[in-house]
Design an enzyme around this catalytic site. Structure first.
Site, PDB file in Angstrom:
ATOM      1  N   ASP A  96       0.810  -1.217   0.000  1.00 18.07           N
ATOM      2  CA  ASP A  96       0.000   0.000   0.000  1.00 18.07           C
ATOM      3  C   ASP A  96       0.841   1.264   0.000  1.00 18.07           C
ATOM      4  O   ASP A  96       2.062   1.213   0.184  1.00 18.07           O
ATOM      5  CB  ASP A  96      -0.960  -0.007   1.200  1.00 18.07           C
ATOM      6  CG  ASP A  96      -0.303  -0.477   2.499  1.00 18.07           C
ATOM      7  OD1 ASP A  96       0.930  -0.535   2.555  1.00 18.07           O
ATOM      8  OD2 ASP A  96      -1.027  -0.784   3.453  1.00 18.07           O
TER       9      ASP A  96
ATOM     10  N   HIS B 144      -7.249  -4.608  10.341  1.00 19.09           N
ATOM     11  CA  HIS B 144      -7.003  -4.363   8.906  1.00 19.09           C
ATOM     12  C   HIS B 144      -5.724  -5.054   8.438  1.00 19.09           C
ATOM     13  O   HIS B 144      -4.798  -5.280   9.217  1.00 19.09           O
ATOM     14  CB  HIS B 144      -7.009  -2.871   8.564  1.00 19.09           C
ATOM     15  CG  HIS B 144      -5.816  -2.068   8.980  1.00 19.09           C
ATOM     16  ND1 HIS B 144      -5.910  -0.744   9.354  1.00 19.09           N
ATOM     17  CD2 HIS B 144      -4.496  -2.362   9.065  1.00 19.09           C
ATOM     18  CE1 HIS B 144      -4.716  -0.276   9.638  1.00 19.09           C
ATOM     19  NE2 HIS B 144      -3.826  -1.235   9.481  1.00 19.09           N
TER      20      HIS B 144
ATOM     21  N   GLU C 103      -9.739  -1.827   5.497  1.00 20.45           N
ATOM     22  CA  GLU C 103     -10.371  -1.570   6.777  1.00 20.45           C
ATOM     23  C   GLU C 103     -11.573  -2.510   6.958  1.00 20.45           C
ATOM     24  O   GLU C 103     -12.020  -3.148   5.998  1.00 20.45           O
ATOM     25  CB  GLU C 103     -10.839  -0.099   6.808  1.00 20.45           C
ATOM     26  CG  GLU C 103      -9.725   0.916   6.573  1.00 20.45           C
ATOM     27  CD  GLU C 103      -8.790   1.090   7.779  1.00 20.45           C
ATOM     28  OE1 GLU C 103      -8.726   0.212   8.653  1.00 20.45           O
ATOM     29  OE2 GLU C 103      -8.107   2.136   7.820  1.00 20.45           O
TER      30      GLU C 103
HETATM   31  C1  F6R Z   1       1.563  -1.481   6.161  1.00 22.38           C
HETATM   32  C2  F6R Z   1       0.207  -2.001   6.276  1.00 22.38           C
HETATM   33  C3  F6R Z   1      -0.564  -1.967   7.560  1.00 22.38           C
HETATM   34  C4  F6R Z   1       0.274  -2.297   8.779  1.00 22.38           C
HETATM   35  C5  F6R Z   1      -0.569  -2.245  10.052  1.00 22.38           C
HETATM   36  C6  F6R Z   1       0.271  -2.461  11.291  1.00 22.38           C
HETATM   37  O1  F6R Z   1       2.056  -1.620   4.845  1.00 22.38           O
HETATM   38  O2  F6R Z   1      -0.297  -2.444   5.304  1.00 22.38           O
HETATM   39  O3  F6R Z   1      -1.630  -2.877   7.451  1.00 22.38           O
HETATM   40  O4  F6R Z   1       0.835  -3.566   8.628  1.00 22.38           O
HETATM   41  O5  F6R Z   1      -1.210  -1.002  10.147  1.00 22.38           O
HETATM   42  O6  F6R Z   1       1.161  -1.407  11.453  1.00 22.38           O
HETATM   43  P1  F6R Z   1       2.315  -1.473  12.544  1.00 22.38           P
HETATM   44  O7  F6R Z   1       3.242  -2.575  12.132  1.00 22.38           O
HETATM   45  O8  F6R Z   1       2.989  -0.130  12.476  1.00 22.38           O
HETATM   46  O9  F6R Z   1       1.667  -1.758  13.853  1.00 22.38           O
END
Ligand code: F6R
Length: 241
Positions: A66, A136, A141
């Site tokens: 993303d 997510h 979402e």
């Molecule tokens: C990132 C992504 C998100 C994260 C998720 C967790 O490319 O797609 O889904 O993996 O928001 O984020 P962290 O690892 O910062 O807790």
């Protein structure tokens, strides 16, 4: 789903082993990559292994999940920038073989083109995922259709609040993103989901033990034939309770 529970250091090492095995067997593998805090330990481990000659990405290809809309790849909060800083500049991957969806001039057509590019590359061999507090994956979402392909999303308040720590203020956090869809992710041949910390304990419980429901996007992974979930003790703390 296969569940592996250990310290955050140990799960980074164990997940890195998967990459060693894959790239040994298939040097030109297609890697699906993620940003965020969770993969940082794994990326540091991969950089270490690459420096020691235990792994090479020289023939590999990558597609990130993303990107924020409105941010150029040179913006220090863009996911392209994150990947260059935290992985690509530390391993021997050809930068032209690394793909992050563009955050500028995004249309439903450019999003669909990203899926085509993945298909043309032969599909993703190993997709890495983190998980949001709301379940997510990518920026899919809650209540994103399981059949979704790469698409434009409006970020929820909870996701923008969670990501505000990287920006000067909430206003600076983009309101939209482009993300691989759930179906794009589920087409990967293998999947690794990683979660670290007590803040992920509830969404991990819902993902692993709850019903498969679009209300918890990551729960779809129960239906994938080859998904390994790497958890530290805190993220696993509600399992079985
Ligand atoms: C990132 C992504 C998100 C994260 C998720 C967790 O490319 O797609 O889904 O993996 O928001 O984020 P962290 O690892 O910062 O807790």
């Amino acid at each position: 789903m296969k569940i592996v529970i250990d310290t955050s250091e140990a799960i980074a090492q164990k997940a890195a082993e998967k990459y060693v095995e894959l790239l040994d067997a298939k040097p030109d593998a297609v890697l699906g990559l993620a940003t965020g805090s969770t993969p940082l330990g794994l990326y540091a481990e991969l950089a270490k292994l690459c420096a020691r000659g235990k792994i090479t990405f020289a023939k590999a290809h990558s597609f990130n999940l993303d990107e924020y809309m409105g941010l150029e790849g040179t913006h220090d909060q863009s996911y392209r920038y994150f990947m260059n800083e935290n992985l690509f500049s530390h391993v021997d991957m050809r930068i032209e073989e690394t793909h992050v969806p563009s955050g500028v001039d995004v249309t439903e057509q450019t999003a669909a083109d990203y899926d085509k590019l993945i298909e043309q590359a032969g599909g993703i061999d190993l997709q890495l995922l983190g998980i949001g507090n709301n379940g997510h994956i990518g920026f899919n979402e809650p209540n994103t259709p399981f059949g979704s392909k790469t698409h434009i999303v409006e970020l929820t308040d909870s996701t923008r609040q969670a990501n505000k720590r990287f920006f000067n203020s909430l206003e600076e956090v983009p309101t939209h993103a482009v993300t691989m869809g759930i179906s794009t992710v589920m087409h990967a041949k293998s999947i690794i989901l990683m979660a670290i910390g007590a803040g992920k304990a509830q969404c991990i419980k819902d993902t692993v033990e709850g019903p498969v429901t679009e209300a918890v996007p990551a729960s779809v992974l129960q239906l994938h034939p080859d998904c390994t979930v790497y958890l530290d003790y805190e993220a696993a703390s509600l399992l079985g309770k």
